[in-house]
Design a protein around this motif. Structure first.
Motif, mmCIF file in Angstrom:
data_model
loop_
_atom_site.group_PDB
_atom_site.id
_atom_site.type_symbol
_atom_site.label_atom_id
_atom_site.label_comp_id
_atom_site.label_asym_id
_atom_site.label_seq_id
_atom_site.Cartn_x
_atom_site.Cartn_y
_atom_site.Cartn_z
ATOM 1 N N ARG A 187 63.807 27.540 57.763
ATOM 2 C CA ARG A 187 63.797 26.515 56.764
ATOM 3 C C ARG A 187 63.567 27.487 55.330
ATOM 4 N NH1 ARG A 187 58.816 23.730 58.618
ATOM 5 N NH2 ARG A 187 58.532 23.504 56.070
ATOM 6 N N LEU B 41 75.664 20.678 50.024
ATOM 7 C CA LEU B 41 75.348 21.959 51.561
ATOM 8 C C LEU B 41 75.995 21.710 52.569
ATOM 9 C CD1 LEU B 41 71.498 20.806 50.892
ATOM 10 C CD2 LEU B 41 72.582 23.087 50.817
ATOM 11 N N THR C 201 65.119 22.454 60.297
ATOM 12 C CA THR C 201 64.695 23.028 61.647
ATOM 13 C C THR C 201 62.982 22.012 61.075
ATOM 14 O OG1 THR C 201 65.952 24.899 60.928
ATOM 15 C CG2 THR C 201 63.788 24.682 62.292
ATOM 16 N N ARG D 60 75.629 25.665 43.526
ATOM 17 C CA ARG D 60 74.306 25.127 42.974
ATOM 18 C C ARG D 60 73.292 26.070 43.079
ATOM 19 N NH1 ARG D 60 75.547 25.663 49.408
ATOM 20 N NH2 ARG D 60 75.201 27.271 49.210
ATOM 21 N N ALA D 61 73.239 27.260 42.441
ATOM 22 C CA ALA D 61 72.429 27.443 42.010
ATOM 23 C C ALA D 61 72.264 27.391 40.256
ATOM 24 C CB ALA D 61 72.995 29.534 41.836
ATOM 25 N N PRO E 48 73.453 25.827 55.757
ATOM 26 C CA PRO E 48 72.131 25.464 54.997
ATOM 27 C C PRO E 48 71.618 24.294 55.450
ATOM 28 C CG PRO E 48 74.136 26.052 53.978
ATOM 29 C CD PRO E 48 74.431 25.788 55.070
ATOM 30 N N THR E 49 72.176 22.848 56.063
ATOM 31 C CA THR E 49 71.916 21.766 56.482
ATOM 32 C C THR E 49 71.122 22.346 58.119
ATOM 33 O OG1 THR E 49 74.070 21.219 57.462
ATOM 34 C CG2 THR E 49 73.373 20.847 55.892
ATOM 35 N N PHE F 210 67.680 20.880 44.111
ATOM 36 C CA PHE F 210 66.757 20.203 45.086
ATOM 37 C C PHE F 210 65.432 19.850 45.537
ATOM 38 C CE2 PHE F 210 70.888 21.806 46.114
ATOM 39 C CZ PHE F 210 71.470 20.578 47.058
ATOM 40 N N TYR G 233 68.907 33.514 42.461
ATOM 41 C CA TYR G 233 70.503 33.374 42.332
ATOM 42 C C TYR G 233 71.110 32.796 40.948
ATOM 43 C CZ TYR G 233 67.932 34.201 46.597
ATOM 44 O OH TYR G 233 67.619 34.024 48.358
ATOM 45 N N LEU H 103 67.411 23.942 57.349
ATOM 46 C CA LEU H 103 66.864 22.929 56.580
ATOM 47 C C LEU H 103 66.329 21.975 57.449
ATOM 48 C CD1 LEU H 103 68.571 22.452 52.869
ATOM 49 C CD2 LEU H 103 66.265 23.384 53.031
ATOM 50 N N LEU I 29 66.319 26.975 52.246
ATOM 51 C CA LEU I 29 65.800 26.408 50.733
ATOM 52 C C LEU I 29 66.285 27.324 50.004
ATOM 53 C CD1 LEU I 29 63.926 24.899 48.771
ATOM 54 C CD2 LEU I 29 62.856 27.449 49.078
ATOM 55 N N ARG I 30 66.475 28.893 50.521
ATOM 56 C CA ARG I 30 67.411 29.796 49.863
ATOM 57 C C ARG I 30 68.796 29.426 49.506
ATOM 58 N NH1 ARG I 30 64.025 33.376 48.069
ATOM 59 N NH2 ARG I 30 62.120 34.258 49.228
ATOM 60 N N ARG I 31 69.926 28.682 50.444
ATOM 61 C CA ARG I 31 70.968 28.780 50.213
ATOM 62 C C ARG I 31 70.654 27.723 49.319
ATOM 63 N NH1 ARG I 31 75.102 30.160 50.864
ATOM 64 N NH2 ARG I 31 75.706 30.013 53.345
ATOM 65 N N SER I 32 69.982 26.476 49.818
ATOM 66 C CA SER I 32 69.970 25.612 48.550
ATOM 67 C C SER I 32 69.295 25.894 47.022
ATOM 68 C CB SER I 32 68.757 24.332 49.028
ATOM 69 O OG SER I 32 68.032 24.609 48.285
ATOM 70 N N LEU I 33 69.104 26.802 46.999
ATOM 71 C CA LEU I 33 68.713 27.785 45.556
ATOM 72 C C LEU I 33 70.208 28.281 45.328
ATOM 73 C CD1 LEU I 33 65.095 28.889 45.974
ATOM 74 C CD2 LEU I 33 65.876 27.172 44.546
ATOM 75 N N GLY I 34 71.087 28.401 45.539
ATOM 76 C CA GLY I 34 72.300 29.372 45.335
ATOM 77 C C GLY I 34 72.353 30.429 46.002
ATOM 78 N N ALA I 35 71.678 30.729 46.857
ATOM 79 C CA ALA I 35 71.712 32.914 47.571
ATOM 80 C C ALA I 35 73.132 31.997 48.197
ATOM 81 C CB ALA I 35 70.920 32.316 48.766
ATOM 82 N N THR I 36 73.923 33.028 48.240
ATOM 83 C CA THR I 36 74.880 32.942 49.113
ATOM 84 C C THR I 36 74.965 34.197 50.719
ATOM 85 O OG1 THR I 36 75.480 35.547 48.663
ATOM 86 C CG2 THR I 36 76.447 33.582 47.273
ATOM 87 N N ARG I 37 76.071 33.358 51.258
ATOM 88 C CA ARG I 37 75.457 34.593 52.849
ATOM 89 C C ARG I 37 74.923 35.525 52.874
ATOM 90 N NH1 ARG I 37 80.258 31.805 55.451
ATOM 91 N NH2 ARG I 37 79.487 29.528 55.564
ATOM 92 N N SER J 143 78.147 28.312 46.628
ATOM 93 C CA SER J 143 76.472 29.069 45.884
ATOM 94 C C SER J 143 76.341 28.603 44.028
ATOM 95 C CB SER J 143 75.844 30.468 46.860
ATOM 96 O OG SER J 143 76.468 30.314 48.191
#
Ligand SMILES: Nc1ncnc2c1ncn2[C@@H]1O[C@H](COP(=O)(O)OP(=O)(O)O)[C@@H](O)[C@H]1O
Ligand SMILES: [Mg+2]
Lengths: 400, 264
Positions: free
Chosen positions: A306, B59, A399, B86-87, A393-394, B92, B115, A397, A310-318, B83
């Protein structure tokens, strides 16, 4: 409507990478301690093994330095017929005449005599103590010390006086000068006790009397059995080359020359090699520690899906998710590595000081430990970090 | 975030479908959201609301159809670029608050800006300002376990809006809260909307939907009703009538809920 300018991800600063990696560890302190422990034990073992053997080596090298490597001994070998050879009685004088030789002395084995505390002790009980005739130069040549009483001099070398090597005195139970011992059927007075002789352990086990006294009272034939000499360090090889011919011009092949410090040097060289087994144990502990870290990281990724979502939704890349978990794994093993290095160094210092050795923790060992830690942290972190980065990401999230 | 060019639509979905294996979660959806709107995406469980939010939030990618977010065609962007999108443009809020345990409200919010390439000091400043906006200026140092559910969700809202996103996406933001705490969160969303933030709230709760100026009803992966954009946007695809013009217009039931929350 599409922009020309495509969104570009911002780089995480190194300090942010550290923060993010450390944040994952801070939330699970007990697990962090336990999984870093394996690495700490492995690194501590290896550092201590290397450190203690380096300290012991250093001690031997210093001893070598103190004792010098310029002492050579000459002793009789075997004749071509396989019999024990003899050194000529004039051998010592010949050796003294070699230019670079600045001091020389001789001992001669008095085969027939034994030394005992009293005449009531049977003759067969020698305690491994040899009776030897010695020239007065011996103490100087060996750079030895008298710990009790005095050494032989021009007067006492003609009298029934004896100087005991350290081990000989110990075995006879003699702790001071002035006592009498029973040698070759008469009483001799102990006039001195010698200190340790690392380069001439045979002297430590000897009872030494003067050449004239040995000939007069103990039936000694006057043939030296060992000649000790010191020359300048640079000339040692040259002296070594001429010694056999000088001592015995007719039969130089019957003369054996050796350098007592070679044995010490060999021990110093061996001090590193004989610890391979312990080093192997350390490596196994390190490997187990690495598996522990990998395991912790895999569990961490599973538990934190989770957070990853969340981090992916905040914009973290892989890549940023991957870096986060790699940083966490590296920090975890670095924590173990640093703890282990400190423990290993402390163990080394403690052990060395208890043995009166100079404590040595080689920088390369510390460097190696750091390197090993980084390699382990990377290897242990790669797979979990890839898994974390691959997570959609989906799904992450969703989980529960 | 100032843009040198006009941006009529924050969100533009055209013929968007999404299938999961055999399940068709969305079956050709058209939707535009203009800057400054507050809309509810409402529908029964399993109707495809979250799927729509995931597509709008980049996403996930659609099986077919076009998704444009903040002027970017999502299909043309790489995962890295999505990404970054989104940043920069999206915030969200989820049903679960997703706050880091043992971390202060301030740092939970500040980490939301991690990010965006903002230095730590600035992240903390913006986080403090965002917490102030959601009425938690006095709770900066509190850890999640020291906060009520409503307060925790407001921290999550602060995290979502700290970077000044073009669009705030909230998936059942009150789903885990009692009605008083839910009203707290809705009031914060209302205030943010009044201050200009574009917000899409997903809900299956009709009262919350009534509270929004614009309602998009989803059923079986289709938009069955759209009360229409309150701000007339060119090319609006809403199939319902024109919505309320003012964000202050709120349904009576929600008003009651808000009143309850106020009396707490
Ligand atoms: N990752 C997925 N894999 C398979 N089916 C999914 C997945 N996500 C959603 N669905 C299905 O798509 C449909 C719509 O789901 P969702 O968008 O979550 O609905 P809502 O949010 O309106 O309750 C449901 O039938 C759901 O079971
Ligand atoms: Mg849903």
């Amino acid at each position: 409507m599409t922009r020309d300018r495509r969104p570009a991800p911002a780089r995480l600063s190194p300090s942010d990478v550290l923060r993010v990696g450390a944040a994952g560890l801070r939330s699970r302190p007990a697990r962090v301690v336990l999984s870093a422990l394996g690495i700490a034990i492995g690194i501590a073992t290896m550092i201590a093994v290397i450190g203690i053997s380096s300290s012991s080596r250093e001690e031997l090298l210093r001893q070598l330095d103190r004792l010098g490597t310029n002492l050579l001994t000459v002793s009789p070998g075997q004749t071509v017929f396989g019999q024990d050879a003899e050194l000529p009685t004039g051998a010592l004088a010949m050796v003294e005449r070699i230019g670079p030789v600045y001091t020389a002395a001789a001992t001669g084995s008095v085969e027939k005599a034994t030394v005992r505390r009293t005449d009531r002790i049977p003759e067969a009980v020698t305690g491994g103590i040899a009776v030897q005739a010695a020239t007065t130069e011996l103490l100087t040549t060996l750079e030895g010390a008298v710990v009790r009483g005095t050494w032989l001099n021009a007067a006492t070398e003609r009298q029934p006086a004896v100087v005991l090597g350290a081990k000989a005195a110990e075995r006879l139970g003699i702790t001071r000068a002035g006592l009498q011992v029973w040698m070759g059927g008469r009483w001799f007075t102990v006039i001195g006790i010698l200190g340790p002789m690392p380069l001439a352990p045979e002297i430590e086990r000897s009872a030494l009397v003067g050449f004239p006294a040995a000939e007069e009272h103990l039936g000694f034939d006057g043939h030296p059995t060992t000649i000790y000499e010191r020359s300048s360090e640079e000339a040692v090889e040259a002296v070594r080359a001429v010694l056999p011919r000088t001592v015995s011009p007719e039969n130089p092949e019957e003369v054996e020359v050796s350098r007592p410090s070679d044995a010490l040097a060999a021990r110093a060289a061996a001090a590193g090699a004989f610890t391979n087994l312990l080093l192997g144990l350390g490596a196994v502990a390190l490997l187990v520690g690495g598996v522990g870290v990998a395991n912790t990281m895999v569990i961490s990724v599973l538990e934190r899906r989770r957070e990853i979502g969340l981090r992916r939704s905040l914009g973290a890349t892989r890549g940023q998710v991957r870096v986060q978990f790699l940083a966490e794994s590296l920090l975890l093993s670095a924590l173990g590595g640093v703890t282990g290095a400190v423990l290993g160094a402390l163990a080394t210092v403690g052990y060395a000081l208890s043995r009166d050795w100079p404590p040595v923790v080689p920088p390369w060992a510390i460097g190696g430990a750091v390197g090993a830690t980084l390699v382990i942290g990377t290897l242990a972190g790669i797979y979990p970090a890839m898994r974390a980065a691959r997570l959609s990401p989906t799904v992450a999230l969703a989980t529960a | 975030m100032s843009e040198p060019y006009s941006r009529p639509h924050v969100v533009e979905l055209r013929g968007v479908s999404k299938s999961y294996g055999g399940v068709r979660a969305l079956r050709g959806v058209d939707l535009t959201v203009a800057d400054g709107e507050l809309l509810a995406i409402v529908g029964p469980s399993g109707s495809g609301k979250s799927t729509m939010l995931h597509l709008i939030g980049t996403l996930d990618l659609p099986t077919s159809g076009d998704v444009h977010i903040a002027g970017h065609d999502v299909a043309t962007l790489s995962d890295r670029e999505l990404s970054a999108l989104r940043a920069r443009y999206l915030g969200f809020v989820f049903q679960q608050f997703h706050l880091a345990a043992g971390v202060s409200a301030l740092d939970n919010v500040a980490d939301g800006l991690l990010y965006t390439g903002t230095p730590l000091r600035v992240r903390r400043e913006r986080a403090a300002a965002a917490l102030e906006r959601v009425g938690l200026g006095h709770r900066l140092g509190h850890r999640p376990h020291q906060l009520s559910g409503g307060e925790q969700q407001r921290v999550a809202v602060a995290r979502a809006v700290a970077g000044g996103p073009s669009l705030l996406l909230a998936d059942e933001p009150t789903g885990n809260l009692d009605s008083a705490a839910g009203a707290e969160v809705l009031r914060v969303l209302g205030d943010l909307h009044a201050a200009g933030t574009t917000i899409a709230v997903i809900t299956h709760d009709m009262e919350i939907a009534e509270w929004c100026p614009r309602r998009v009803r989803v059923r079986d992966g289709l938009i069955v009703e759209d009360s229409g954009s309150g701000r007339a946007a060119p090319g609006g695809t809403g199939n319902g009538g024109p919505g309320r013009t003012a964000p202050a217009g709120r349904g009576g039931a929600v008003a009651a809920e808000l009143a309850k929350g106020a009396g707490e």
